[in-house]
Design a protein around this motif. Structure first.
Motif, mmCIF file in Angstrom:
data_model
loop_
_atom_site.group_PDB
_atom_site.id
_atom_site.type_symbol
_atom_site.label_atom_id
_atom_site.label_comp_id
_atom_site.label_asym_id
_atom_site.label_seq_id
_atom_site.Cartn_x
_atom_site.Cartn_y
_atom_site.Cartn_z
ATOM 1 N N SER A 21 44.563 46.343 48.458
ATOM 2 C CA SER A 21 44.379 45.982 49.856
ATOM 3 C C SER A 21 45.107 44.675 50.165
ATOM 4 O O SER A 21 44.808 43.634 49.590
ATOM 5 C CB SER A 21 42.878 45.820 50.125
ATOM 6 N N LYS A 22 46.088 44.729 51.056
ATOM 7 C CA LYS A 22 46.973 43.583 51.310
ATOM 8 C C LYS A 22 46.213 42.371 51.829
ATOM 9 O O LYS A 22 46.551 41.244 51.497
ATOM 10 C CB LYS A 22 48.098 43.957 52.290
ATOM 11 N N GLU A 23 45.160 42.579 52.610
ATOM 12 C CA GLU A 23 44.419 41.433 53.139
ATOM 13 C C GLU A 23 43.607 40.704 52.079
ATOM 14 O O GLU A 23 43.122 39.608 52.318
ATOM 15 C CB GLU A 23 43.528 41.846 54.320
ATOM 16 N N LYS A 24 43.491 41.290 50.890
ATOM 17 C CA LYS A 24 42.734 40.653 49.806
ATOM 18 C C LYS A 24 43.626 40.193 48.654
ATOM 19 O O LYS A 24 43.133 39.818 47.597
ATOM 20 C CB LYS A 24 41.670 41.618 49.289
ATOM 21 N N TYR A 25 44.930 40.197 48.850
ATOM 22 C CA TYR A 25 45.846 39.805 47.770
ATOM 23 C C TYR A 25 45.536 38.424 47.211
ATOM 24 O O TYR A 25 45.573 38.228 46.005
ATOM 25 C CB TYR A 25 47.296 39.845 48.264
ATOM 26 N N GLN A 26 45.256 37.449 48.047
ATOM 27 C CA GLN A 26 44.976 36.097 47.559
ATOM 28 C C GLN A 26 43.775 36.113 46.606
ATOM 29 O O GLN A 26 43.824 35.533 45.529
ATOM 30 C CB GLN A 26 44.718 35.139 48.712
ATOM 31 N N TYR A 27 42.730 36.787 46.989
ATOM 32 C CA TYR A 27 41.540 36.900 46.141
ATOM 33 C C TYR A 27 41.889 37.563 44.812
ATOM 34 O O TYR A 27 41.482 37.091 43.748
ATOM 35 C CB TYR A 27 40.458 37.702 46.869
ATOM 36 N N TYR A 28 42.654 38.652 44.865
ATOM 37 C CA TYR A 28 43.007 39.363 43.637
ATOM 38 C C TYR A 28 43.851 38.492 42.703
ATOM 39 O O TYR A 28 43.670 38.531 41.486
ATOM 40 C CB TYR A 28 43.750 40.659 43.948
ATOM 41 N N VAL A 29 44.754 37.719 43.261
ATOM 42 C CA VAL A 29 45.574 36.829 42.437
ATOM 43 C C VAL A 29 44.702 35.753 41.793
ATOM 44 O O VAL A 29 44.819 35.484 40.598
ATOM 45 C CB VAL A 29 46.724 36.206 43.263
ATOM 46 N N GLU A 30 43.831 35.139 42.582
ATOM 47 C CA GLU A 30 42.951 34.101 42.033
ATOM 48 C C GLU A 30 42.080 34.650 40.904
ATOM 49 O O GLU A 30 41.896 33.993 39.873
ATOM 50 C CB GLU A 30 42.092 33.510 43.147
ATOM 51 N N GLN A 31 41.546 35.843 41.097
ATOM 52 C CA GLN A 31 40.713 36.451 40.054
ATOM 53 C C GLN A 31 41.538 36.839 38.832
ATOM 54 O O GLN A 31 41.091 36.682 37.691
ATOM 55 C CB GLN A 31 39.965 37.668 40.616
#
Length: 88
Positions: free
Chosen positions: A13-23
């Protein structure tokens, strides 16, 4: 915490990319990489005010990625773009 993996691949999900990268970074060993797919989004990220939600999310994400990780990130302009983030 100590990471366990050498590489993580983000394509969700593109709107959650930042979260996925941080995790993903939490799970990586030092020297590992996060590979992020679709960061050029058919070239649409270069245009202002696109009607494409994915492009708008990815423009914000790319700006955050560059501002946060600077020289540890590169974008490979192949296909829909692949960003590679190196964990120091």
């Amino acid at each position: 915490s100590v990471g366990f993996f050498d590489i993580a691949f983000v394509d969700a999900s593109k709107e959650k990319y930042q979260y996925y990268v941080e995790q993903s970074l939490k799970l990586l060993k030092k020297g590992g990489v996060v590979v992020i797919d679709n960061t050029l989004w058919k070239g649409l990220v270069q245009y202002n005010n696109t009607a494409d939600n994915g492009a708008e999310h990815l423009k914000k994400f790319n700006q955050w990625l560059h501002q946060t990780y600077g020289e540890n990130v590169c974008i490979v302009p192949a296909w829909d773009g692949i960003s590679i983030l190196y964990k120091q």
